[in-house]
Design an enzyme around this catalytic site. Structure first.
Site, PDB file in Angstrom:
ATOM      1  N   ASP A 123     -31.124  78.008 -27.488  1.00 34.62           N
ATOM      2  CA  ASP A 123     -31.468  79.294 -26.870  1.00 34.62           C
ATOM      3  C   ASP A 123     -32.405  79.089 -25.681  1.00 34.62           C
ATOM      4  O   ASP A 123     -32.295  79.761 -24.655  1.00 34.62           O
ATOM      5  CB  ASP A 123     -32.135  80.217 -27.892  1.00 34.62           C
ATOM      6  N   LYS A 124     -33.336  78.154 -25.823  1.00 37.39           N
ATOM      7  CA  LYS A 124     -34.311  77.908 -24.758  1.00 37.39           C
ATOM      8  C   LYS A 124     -33.621  77.396 -23.496  1.00 37.39           C
ATOM      9  O   LYS A 124     -33.929  77.836 -22.379  1.00 37.39           O
ATOM     10  CB  LYS A 124     -35.358  76.906 -25.236  1.00 37.39           C
ATOM     11  N   GLU A 125     -32.668  76.455 -23.672  1.00 38.02           N
ATOM     12  CA  GLU A 125     -31.940  75.924 -22.510  1.00 38.02           C
ATOM     13  C   GLU A 125     -31.134  77.030 -21.837  1.00 38.02           C
ATOM     14  O   GLU A 125     -31.064  77.104 -20.606  1.00 38.02           O
ATOM     15  CB  GLU A 125     -31.010  74.796 -22.955  1.00 38.02           C
ATOM     16  N   TYR A 126     -30.505  77.886 -22.662  1.00 40.11           N
ATOM     17  CA  TYR A 126     -29.732  79.004 -22.113  1.00 40.11           C
ATOM     18  C   TYR A 126     -30.644  79.927 -21.299  1.00 40.11           C
ATOM     19  O   TYR A 126     -30.313  80.324 -20.183  1.00 40.11           O
ATOM     20  CB  TYR A 126     -29.064  79.790 -23.244  1.00 40.11           C
ATOM     21  N   SER A 152       0.120 105.166 -30.525  1.00 43.80           N
ATOM     22  CA  SER A 152      -0.389 105.310 -31.888  1.00 43.80           C
ATOM     23  C   SER A 152       0.574 104.590 -32.825  1.00 43.80           C
ATOM     24  O   SER A 152       1.676 104.202 -32.420  1.00 43.80           O
ATOM     25  CB  SER A 152      -0.477 106.789 -32.276  1.00 43.80           C
ATOM     26  N   LYS A 176      -6.393  96.243 -40.030  1.00 47.40           N
ATOM     27  CA  LYS A 176      -6.517  97.454 -39.209  1.00 47.40           C
ATOM     28  C   LYS A 176      -8.000  97.817 -39.120  1.00 47.40           C
ATOM     29  O   LYS A 176      -8.600  98.266 -40.086  1.00 47.40           O
ATOM     30  CB  LYS A 176      -5.725  98.614 -39.804  1.00 47.40           C
ATOM     31  N   ARG A 236      -8.900 104.953 -25.378  1.00 45.49           N
ATOM     32  CA  ARG A 236      -7.483 105.281 -25.527  1.00 45.49           C
ATOM     33  C   ARG A 236      -7.172 106.628 -24.896  1.00 45.49           C
ATOM     34  O   ARG A 236      -6.199 106.771 -24.167  1.00 45.49           O
ATOM     35  CB  ARG A 236      -7.102 105.317 -27.011  1.00 45.49           C
ATOM     36  N   GLU A 250     -10.214  96.608 -30.375  1.00 43.86           N
ATOM     37  CA  GLU A 250     -10.991  97.583 -31.137  1.00 43.86           C
ATOM     38  C   GLU A 250     -12.464  97.233 -31.010  1.00 43.86           C
ATOM     39  O   GLU A 250     -12.868  96.107 -31.334  1.00 43.86           O
ATOM     40  CB  GLU A 250     -10.567  97.547 -32.605  1.00 43.86           C
TER      41      GLU A 250
END
Length: 664
Positions: free
Chosen positions: A32-35, A80, A122, A144, A178
């Site tokens: 995380d630090k490098e990022y 749908s 689904k 949609r 979704e």
């Protein structure tokens, strides 16, 4: 300048790849630090050059409020799906497919292949359509809508970290997916929310239809993609090929994709999906069964509403139809007057339902809900049931629901603010005052032991308590006049009120009942500003710098401390001896300091919230997913897939007893 632009492109590509590894593959290759260092470098370059690439990760931040939603015409229609409620209906659909294929093959030399189906879950979320241009850049996202025209939610979709802003593709495509809210994100959001979300689906839908993009980002949505609805590139020959393309583009995709050659196999997969339904970190409401071969799909064709080559198998939903008898209007702590539906009692999910949520008048009108009509009621995640819609045939003898113009409790005139109605009589409107007192005294606020709603009602009605400050003026002999208050109980309450005067600043801020400010936000405010005076005098610009505070929350805080009556009440509390304090937290050296820890399974001595608080108090970072950067996985009873992932990656696994021994 050219060198800086090249460096920016390089950083954007790297950061997007790292984000894909972290959020989609769940297997980060850097810390995380490098990022963060690379991200900060990109931000500096963008400021210097005044150039921001459209697919830069800095575009996900979501720090603006939009004016309105604009319409977007989909390039390819979003259909749908027809629905099957049982296997008999599914077999009927299958037999119709077989008949069409047999007829076609009997008359054509170009035979269709053996019928093969693909089964997927689904998802119970909000359908979205993402358009990528010929350079692979995400240029538009939409709901949609009607299936032909939707609403532009591009800015909202960009807050979903799993959705790539650029893909390696050289022609225009639209991909359907979704957007969902996971149970983990739902729980985290509700911990800090003043108005908790009711269910996962509303959490996702409300986020994507929110013009405050920072609020959308706070909900930490996810997404799964499953269809290419428009394609200017090579045609796909099968659904399998299409799904492989979606995955290869780096779009998030559910791992569960099963191929079936007959209805027995389909039924087995449906049973499996239903069996794991409760274990998933997101909601599903069925399975989707589609024909794999694309040419076969073309032959089967469409009805006016549905493709004939696909069907949704719906699980038994926690939904039922009943009659709306009346609407009750209730007043909350903030003065907001909200409607509650009173229903003809009905059994739903093993519970007798008599009441359901109606959010506001806009919600009532949008759903066309009327008195005497039959309404569809849903109960999700064991929360308060909600009215989802109305049975159109029942509207003939129904009546319109009228919005109140006066407070149902104190008869004061109501004022409308946005979609909500408010009673501004904060001093003598009983529900407001009682709920404010109860909130102020609650454990996470001033922690006044032995304080109940019944006690608050007596204080309001018999001791004329009209402000929070009045609590600190109560005398023991006054309490002795109240119902069920003897000497000991009265003294205990007086002691508890006096003991509450020395409180931590975050609890005091939370106790004040600032709209949209939960305990987490109160803690964040104190961490940022350190003193009550600083919080009172801060600006909106400074407030939005606080983690998870957007424009709406910032304005709530700012407006709260601009109110002269509120400032006067706070001053009175301080004069009565209330002394909020803040101490920089010091964490002693321990094995979990600066470590990333994932918790899975049920623990004996901690709830999920308690173990998270405990770990954070030890200086640990609590993560919801296991990766090679995870230091420990704390395993309880009945652990889930996170335990298996830890074993697979060789992450250190400890049980509750080992954890307790390490922190002794």
């Amino acid at each position: 300048m050219d060198n800086k632009l090249e460096k920016m492109k390089e950083l954007v590509e790297e950061l997007n790849q790292y984000a894909y590894e972290y959020y989609v593959l769940d297997n980060p290759s850097i810390s995380d630090k490098e990022y963060d260092l690379k991200y900060d470098e990109l931000v500096i370059l963008e400021k210097k050059t005044e150039v921001t690439l459209p697919y830069s990760p800095t575009q996900r931040v979501g720090d603006k409020i939009l004016g309105e939603f604009s319409k977007y015409t989909h390039k390819g229609r979003l259909w749908s799906l027809d629905k099957a409620q049982n296997m008999e209906q599914l077999i009927e659909w299958h037999n119709r497919n077989l008949k069409v294929i047999e007829q076609y093959n009997s008359m054509s030399e170009d035979k269709l292949p053996e019928l093969r189906y693909i089964v997927t879950k689904k998802f119970d979320g909000l359908t979205v359509n993402c358009t990528y241009d010929e350079n692979g850049i995400l240029i538009k996202s939409a709901t949609r809508g009607t299936g032909i025209i939707g609403e532009d939610i591009t800015a909202q979709i960009k807050t979903i970290k799993t959705v790539p802003l650029k893909i390696k593709n050289s022609y225009v495509i639209e991909v359907h997916g979704e957007a969902i809210m996971t149970k983990t994100a739902f729980e985290e959001y509700n911990k800090a929310a003043q108005v908790p979300l009711k269910n996962l689906r509303n959490g996702a839908a409300g986020a994507l239809r929110n013009l405050d993009i920072k609020e959308t980002a706070r909900r930490n949505l996810s997404a799964f993609f499953y269809d290419v609805g428009y394609n200017e590139g090579p045609e796909f020959k099968s659904y399998r090929e299409m799904m492989n393309f979606i995955r290869n583009m780096g779009l998030p995709q559910d791992k569960y994709i099963k191929e079936c050659t007959n209805m027995e196999e389909v039924e087995k997969e449906i049973e499996y999906i239903e069996s794991i339904r409760g274990e998933l970190d997101y909601d599903i409401d069925g399975a989707v069964i589609v024909v794999d071969d694309i040419k076969t799909r073309e032959i089967l064709g469409y009805t006016i509403k549905f493709p004939k080559w696909a069907i949704a198998y719906k699980f038994e939903a926690k939904e039922i139809t009943t009659k709306l008898l009346d609407v009750e209007w209730n007043v909350g702590r903030s003065g907001r007057v909200t409607p509650t539906a009173l229903l003809e009692p009905v059994e739903l999910g093993g519970v007798t339902v008599k009441r359901a949520t109606l959010n506001n008048m806009d919600d009532i009108k949008r759903k066309n809900v009327k008195l005497g009509a039959k309404v569809l009621v849903r109960r999700s995640n064991d929360v308060i049931p909600e009215i989802m819609g109305v049975v159109e045939e029942s509207l003939e003898e129904s009546e319109e629901i009228q919005a109140p113009d006066r407070c149902p409790y104190c008869n004061s005139h109501l004022v409308q603010n946005g979609v909500h109605y408010y009673c501004e009589n904060t001093l003598s409107c009983k529900p407001q005052m009682v709920k404010s007192i109860v909130h102020f005294a609650s454990r996470e606020a001033m922690n006044i032991a032995g304080f109940s709603e019944k006690t608050a009602e007596q204080l309001f009605e018999k001791l004329d308590i009209k402000s929070i400050a009045d609590l600190y003026k109560i005398k023991k002999e006054e309490l002795l006049t109240l119902e069920k208050f003897k000497d000991k109980k009265s003294q205990n309450l007086i002691d508890a009120i006096q003991n509450s005067k020395n409180c931590d600043l975050a609890s005091f801020i939370y106790a004040l009942g600032i709209p949209n400010v939960g305990k987490k936000t109160a803690n964040d405010l104190v961490m940022k500003f350190k003193t009550l005076e600083s919080i009172k005098n801060t600006t909106i610009e400074q407030l939005v710098e606080v983690p998870d505070v957007g424009e709406i929350v910032a304005k709530s805080i700012y407006d709260f401390f601009e109110d002269e009556k509120i400032i006067s009440n706070i001053e009175e509390l301080l004069n009565l001896g209330v002394k909020p304090y803040y101490e920089e937290e010091r964490i002693d050296e321990n094995p979990f300091m600066d470590k990333t820890i994932v918790v899975t399974g049920s623990l004996n001595n901690y709830s999920r919230g308690e173990i998270k608080d405990k770990l954070q108090s030890l200086g640990a970072k609590v993560s919801s997913s296991v990766s090679k950067n995870t230091d420990y996985v704390l395993v309880g009873e009945k652990p889930g897939s996170k335990y298996e992932k830890a074993i697979e990656l060789g992450v250190k696994v400890i049980n509750e007893e080992e954890f307790s021994n390490k922190i002794k």
